[in-house]
Design an enzyme around this catalytic site. Structure first.
Site, PDB file in Angstrom:
ATOM      1  N   HIS A 235       1.013  -1.339  -0.058  1.00 19.41           N
ATOM      2  CA  HIS A 235       0.166  -0.065  -0.154  1.00 19.41           C
ATOM      3  C   HIS A 235       0.680   1.233   0.039  1.00 19.41           C
ATOM      4  O   HIS A 235       2.238   1.158   0.227  1.00 19.41           O
ATOM      5  CB  HIS A 235      -1.067   0.169   1.087  1.00 19.41           C
ATOM      6  CG  HIS A 235      -0.325   0.022   2.507  1.00 19.41           C
ATOM      7  ND1 HIS A 235      -0.026  -1.070   3.106  1.00 19.41           N
ATOM      8  CD2 HIS A 235       0.094   1.066   3.386  1.00 19.41           C
ATOM      9  CE1 HIS A 235       0.394  -0.895   4.332  1.00 19.41           C
ATOM     10  NE2 HIS A 235       0.591   0.346   4.364  1.00 19.41           N
TER      11      HIS A 235
ATOM     12  N   GLU B 157       7.722   1.079   4.939  1.00 21.41           N
ATOM     13  CA  GLU B 157       7.180   0.034   5.952  1.00 21.41           C
ATOM     14  C   GLU B 157       7.322  -1.203   5.206  1.00 21.41           C
ATOM     15  O   GLU B 157       7.149  -1.421   3.826  1.00 21.41           O
ATOM     16  CB  GLU B 157       5.615   0.293   6.088  1.00 21.41           C
ATOM     17  CG  GLU B 157       5.193  -0.760   6.899  1.00 21.41           C
ATOM     18  CD  GLU B 157       3.810  -0.525   7.190  1.00 21.41           C
ATOM     19  OE1 GLU B 157       3.047   0.147   6.376  1.00 21.41           O
ATOM     20  OE2 GLU B 157       3.228  -1.071   8.065  1.00 21.41           O
TER      21      GLU B 157
ATOM     22  N   HIS C  33       3.900   7.120   3.646  1.00 21.30           N
ATOM     23  CA  HIS C  33       4.875   5.915   3.503  1.00 21.30           C
ATOM     24  C   HIS C  33       4.372   5.065   2.447  1.00 21.30           C
ATOM     25  O   HIS C  33       3.114   5.073   2.049  1.00 21.30           O
ATOM     26  CB  HIS C  33       5.123   5.447   4.840  1.00 21.30           C
ATOM     27  CG  HIS C  33       3.768   4.508   5.375  1.00 21.30           C
ATOM     28  ND1 HIS C  33       3.007   4.988   6.018  1.00 21.30           N
ATOM     29  CD2 HIS C  33       3.433   3.313   5.160  1.00 21.30           C
ATOM     30  CE1 HIS C  33       1.975   4.321   6.604  1.00 21.30           C
ATOM     31  NE2 HIS C  33       2.315   3.137   5.956  1.00 21.30           N
TER      32      HIS C  33
HETATM   33 CO    CO Z   1       1.201   1.388   6.203  1.00 22.91          CO
END
Ligand code: CO
Length: 134
Positions: A7, A130, A79
């Site tokens: 994502h 991440e 992020h």
């Molecule tokens: Co995330």
């Protein structure tokens, strides 16, 4: 080592208007808001054919994204999340390469119930990264 883009997270000042933009203007599949109390965020998930966008809004006074929104009052990209098959191996490899793994180099359970870890943005070309064990 990294696999799929899981994502992209965007911090938004107004979840309703951000949801409307993605649902009505962009024509995407948009969830209702989900409170993730332990992560200090309210999230709207935008499902795309090959990945998803997460619209994040602070939840609670100690939200980890509150300061980001203060610094970026119009919102902004927060992020990107890449999938890895073995997060401990990824942490070891990246630490050996001199990258700063946040949280003391220990993974935690992320918003999707899977182990995640964040890398220092200065080690990611100015981007908070991440890693999620898929
Ligand atoms: Co995330």
């Amino acid at each position: 080592m990294i696999g799929n883009l899981n994502h992209v997270a965007i911090v938004v000042p107004d979840l309703d208007s951000a949801s409307r933009l993605y649902r009505e203007v962009f024509g995407a599949d948009v969830s209702t808001p989900v409170d993730l109390v332990e992560h200090g965020v309210t999230t709207v998930f935008v499902e795309l054919p090959n990945t998803r966008i997460e619209l994040l809004h602070p939840l609670g006074e100690n939200s980890p994204i509150r300061r980001f929104l203060e610094n970026n009052p119009d919102g902004g990209m927060h992020h990107v999340c890449y999938e890895v098959t073995d997060i401990e191996a990824a942490i070891e490899r990246l630490s050996e390469q001199g990258l700063r793994v946040l949280g003391g180099g220990t993974s935690s359970i992320g918003a999707h119930g899977k182990p995640v870890v964040f890398l220092h943005p200065k080690d990611g070309i100015g981007t908070l990264i991440e890693l999620e064990q898929a």
